[in-house]
Design a protein around this motif. Sequence first.
Motif, PDB file in Angstrom:
ATOM      1  N   ASN A  75       0.856  -1.182   0.000  1.00 23.89           N
ATOM      2  CA  ASN A  75       0.000   0.000   0.000  1.00 23.89           C
ATOM      3  C   ASN A  75       0.892   1.232   0.000  1.00 23.89           C
ATOM      4  O   ASN A  75       1.733   1.402   0.895  1.00 23.89           O
ATOM      5  N   TYR A  76       0.714   2.089  -1.005  1.00 24.28           N
ATOM      6  CA  TYR A  76       1.557   3.279  -1.128  1.00 24.28           C
ATOM      7  C   TYR A  76       0.753   4.396  -1.779  1.00 24.28           C
ATOM      8  O   TYR A  76       0.098   4.176  -2.804  1.00 24.28           O
ATOM      9  N   ALA A  77       0.781   5.569  -1.186  1.00 19.19           N
ATOM     10  CA  ALA A  77       0.099   6.761  -1.705  1.00 19.19           C
ATOM     11  C   ALA A  77      -1.377   6.488  -1.975  1.00 19.19           C
ATOM     12  O   ALA A  77      -1.940   6.928  -2.982  1.00 19.19           O
ATOM     13  N   GLY A  78      -2.013   5.739  -1.073  1.00 21.43           N
ATOM     14  CA  GLY A  78      -3.438   5.486  -1.188  1.00 21.43           C
ATOM     15  C   GLY A  78      -3.828   4.402  -2.164  1.00 21.43           C
ATOM     16  O   GLY A  78      -5.023   4.182  -2.394  1.00 21.43           O
ATOM     17  N   LYS A  79      -2.849   3.702  -2.745  1.00 21.74           N
ATOM     18  CA  LYS A  79      -3.148   2.642  -3.701  1.00 21.74           C
ATOM     19  C   LYS A  79      -2.440   1.345  -3.307  1.00 21.74           C
ATOM     20  O   LYS A  79      -1.429   1.373  -2.604  1.00 21.74           O
ATOM     21  N   THR A  80      -2.991   0.229  -3.760  1.00 21.27           N
ATOM     22  CA  THR A  80      -2.434  -1.082  -3.449  1.00 21.27           C
ATOM     23  C   THR A  80      -1.899  -1.733  -4.716  1.00 21.27           C
ATOM     24  O   THR A  80      -2.626  -1.861  -5.709  1.00 21.27           O
ATOM     25  N   ASN A  81      -0.636  -2.125  -4.684  1.00 25.18           N
ATOM     26  CA  ASN A  81      -0.031  -2.864  -5.794  1.00 25.18           C
ATOM     27  C   ASN A  81       0.028  -4.334  -5.420  1.00 25.18           C
ATOM     28  O   ASN A  81       0.439  -4.695  -4.310  1.00 25.18           O
ATOM     29  N   HIS A  82      -0.353  -5.192  -6.358  1.00 29.33           N
ATOM     30  CA  HIS A  82      -0.448  -6.638  -6.088  1.00 29.33           C
ATOM     31  C   HIS A  82       0.306  -7.394  -7.176  1.00 29.33           C
ATOM     32  O   HIS A  82       0.111  -7.143  -8.368  1.00 29.33           O
ATOM     33  N   VAL A  83       1.183  -8.329  -6.761  1.00 27.76           N
ATOM     34  CA  VAL A  83       1.962  -9.137  -7.705  1.00 27.76           C
ATOM     35  C   VAL A  83       1.923 -10.594  -7.267  1.00 27.76           C
ATOM     36  O   VAL A  83       2.218 -10.911  -6.101  1.00 27.76           O
ATOM     37  N   ASN A  84       1.552 -11.486  -8.177  1.00 27.57           N
ATOM     38  CA  ASN A  84       1.636 -12.929  -7.952  1.00 27.57           C
ATOM     39  C   ASN A  84       2.922 -13.469  -8.570  1.00 27.57           C
ATOM     40  O   ASN A  84       3.338 -13.018  -9.642  1.00 27.57           O
ATOM     41  N   ASP A  85       3.527 -14.464  -7.933  1.00 29.27           N
ATOM     42  CA  ASP A  85       4.781 -14.989  -8.446  1.00 29.27           C
ATOM     43  C   ASP A  85       4.968 -16.424  -7.966  1.00 29.27           C
ATOM     44  O   ASP A  85       4.343 -16.859  -6.983  1.00 29.27           O
ATOM     45  N   TRP A  86       5.821 -17.151  -8.660  1.00 21.45           N
ATOM     46  CA  TRP A  86       6.170 -18.503  -8.223  1.00 21.45           C
ATOM     47  C   TRP A  86       7.565 -18.842  -8.712  1.00 21.45           C
ATOM     48  O   TRP A  86       8.080 -18.255  -9.666  1.00 21.45           O
ATOM     49  N   ALA A  87       8.203 -19.772  -8.045  1.00 22.12           N
ATOM     50  CA  ALA A  87       9.539 -20.235  -8.412  1.00 22.12           C
ATOM     51  C   ALA A  87       9.617 -21.731  -8.130  1.00 22.12           C
ATOM     52  O   ALA A  87       8.912 -22.257  -7.271  1.00 22.12           O
ATOM     53  N   MET A  88      10.516 -22.408  -8.868  1.00 21.91           N
ATOM     54  CA  MET A  88      10.642 -23.861  -8.721  1.00 21.91           C
ATOM     55  C   MET A  88      12.029 -24.303  -9.119  1.00 21.91           C
ATOM     56  O   MET A  88      12.662 -23.729 -10.014  1.00 21.91           O
ATOM     57  N   LEU A  89      12.527 -25.305  -8.428  1.00 17.32           N
ATOM     58  CA  LEU A  89      13.789 -25.955  -8.770  1.00 17.32           C
ATOM     59  C   LEU A  89      13.598 -27.451  -8.632  1.00 17.32           C
ATOM     60  O   LEU A  89      13.244 -27.947  -7.555  1.00 17.32           O
ATOM     61  N   GLY A  90      13.801 -28.184  -9.731  1.00 21.43           N
ATOM     62  CA  GLY A  90      13.628 -29.630  -9.721  1.00 21.43           C
ATOM     63  C   GLY A  90      14.817 -30.347 -10.321  1.00 21.43           C
ATOM     64  O   GLY A  90      15.394 -29.883 -11.313  1.00 21.43           O
ATOM     65  N   SER A  91      15.206 -31.480  -9.738  1.00 22.59           N
ATOM     66  CA  SER A  91      16.366 -32.238 -10.211  1.00 22.59           C
ATOM     67  C   SER A  91      16.053 -33.732 -10.192  1.00 22.59           C
ATOM     68  O   SER A  91      15.393 -34.237  -9.271  1.00 22.59           O
ATOM     69  N   PHE A  92      16.552 -34.410 -11.211  1.00 24.18           N
ATOM     70  CA  PHE A  92      16.522 -35.877 -11.244  1.00 24.18           C
ATOM     71  C   PHE A  92      17.952 -36.350 -11.479  1.00 24.18           C
ATOM     72  O   PHE A  92      18.551 -36.032 -12.510  1.00 24.18           O
ATOM     73  N   ILE A  93      18.511 -37.066 -10.520  1.00 21.22           N
ATOM     74  CA  ILE A  93      19.940 -37.383 -10.517  1.00 21.22           C
ATOM     75  C   ILE A  93      20.146 -38.892 -10.426  1.00 21.22           C
ATOM     76  O   ILE A  93      19.466 -39.584  -9.657  1.00 21.22           O
ATOM     77  N   TYR A  94      21.108 -39.370 -11.199  1.00 20.60           N
ATOM     78  CA  TYR A  94      21.566 -40.766 -11.114  1.00 20.60           C
ATOM     79  C   TYR A  94      23.008 -40.775 -10.633  1.00 20.60           C
ATOM     80  O   TYR A  94      23.852 -40.020 -11.138  1.00 20.60           O
ATOM     81  N   GLN A  95      23.295 -41.629  -9.650  1.00 20.17           N
ATOM     82  CA  GLN A  95      24.648 -41.722  -9.108  1.00 20.17           C
ATOM     83  C   GLN A  95      25.082 -43.178  -9.048  1.00 20.17           C
ATOM     84  O   GLN A  95      24.449 -44.011  -8.400  1.00 20.17           O
ATOM     85  N   ASN A  96      26.184 -43.455  -9.750  1.00 22.89           N
ATOM     86  CA  ASN A  96      26.797 -44.785  -9.720  1.00 22.89           C
ATOM     87  C   ASN A  96      27.783 -44.817  -8.556  1.00 22.89           C
ATOM     88  O   ASN A  96      28.813 -44.147  -8.591  1.00 22.89           O
ATOM     89  N   GLN A  97      27.467 -45.586  -7.531  1.00 21.20           N
ATOM     90  CA  GLN A  97      28.270 -45.555  -6.323  1.00 21.20           C
ATOM     91  C   GLN A  97      29.600 -46.292  -6.469  1.00 21.20           C
ATOM     92  O   GLN A  97      30.497 -46.112  -5.643  1.00 21.20           O
TER      93      GLN A  97
END
Length: 459
Positions: free
Chosen positions: A318-340
């Motif tokens: 809320n600033y100077a009598g008005k409301t600013n609204h922002v929607n957002d999202w973030a994601m980090l995904g990994s699929f890993i194979y490990q030969n032990q």
Amino acid sequence: GSLSSQPISLNKTTENYFVTETGSNGILNQYIAESSNKSNTSTAYGSVFYQYKPDEKNSINTNFTFSNYRCQTFNLYKDLLLNNRNEEEKDDKNTTDFFLEYAHTFKNKINLQAGYGNSWQKLHSTYIVESMSAPFTYSDFRNKLYAYFSWQKNKTFGIKFGGVAETSSPNAGGQKNSYIIFQPYADIKYQPWKSLDFKVKYRSESNYPNISQTNPFSSVIDLHSIRTGNPNLKPEVTHKISLQTNILRGLITIEPYYQFSNNYITETGALRPDNIFEYTYSNAGNYRKYGVEARFSVPIAKVFFLQANADLNSGYINYAGKTNHVNDWAMLGSFIYQNQKKYTMTGFQYQKNMRKSITAQGYNKDDVDFWIIFLKQPFFKQRLSVMLLYFVPLNWGVEQYQGSYIKTDLYTESRKYDVGIIKNFLMLEVSFRFNKGKSIAKTEKNIEIKKERDSRNVF
């Protein structure tokens, strides 16, 4: 200690703009502009610390750090309308930080952690425009006292609470102010079953304006907009309340949260009488953010690992009598194979991290999105490591433009920066580890190096 430098020969940025101005009657003007920036930055710090633990129940920690930050920046703006402007800024900032902390464990599973700290900083800044020079000095001295109490009743229930009381005395160009800042802290943990636990968390933290936000000089962005710092910014305190739920001992975590502040430091702007739009910074009266974070990690047959985390949120200012609204999202995904046996690691990763940072009248959008595949293989008893990483040119779920947006009653502006160059990047990393002689036991301290300016880094 540490020394770091970004020499001017390797720290250059050129931004080319195609500017379109529109009004109620359509297009008013179009022109091409160029902004060239180069800077020489160096940072140095040294730290000495002492740790004393006479027994298992008591410990004392103390630390003193001195740091120096220097930056010389040259900026040239020009456009096809024959408007040119040369700007130069020199910053020299010294900082000291000290803390002394005592911790004690009581017999009834109560822990006490208390301490004192102070921070001093002084900035000398000089701004030169077309051979006209203007100096600016900023200093601040802060003291803080903090204490935390924790009690672990049993494996099922535990609490921790406390906080920080901090004073700040900034002096901006001869104008002195004093502030008192409180940062409460609380944790309540409850674990009804081995595979499920809950934690109610209350966090608060202070944020102080950096050089670019307090510097009162005006720098040109383009023909019709400039940026001016605000030396009278107050310290910001942001509070966050959340409920963290851990399932299957942390394999799955869900954490809804609520974040708010009454003096949030944000970018603002207004159209001046001479039709120049001036960006600056203000302490917004009301900032709030609702969101939920989720994380999970699933091992499959001891050689495959599926990991992901996400953050969905909605921000309001809320600033100077008005409301600013922002929607957002973030994601980090990994699929890993490990030969032990051969220690081979391969997999792919998706990052959706081009985030919208809300401002009082719009947002700034930066960072990058990408898909990558990678292969990492050690050799010679794991002394040699080779990793190949490729940015796959996939468009699904990937944004290509960084940028910003601002809207006032009399002015609207949007900017886009194409960062699609990251597609098809191929990176090769080779490292070799040498071992010889006796191993040396050493204690390392992580010293936080404060970010000094909002430089535009594409990646």
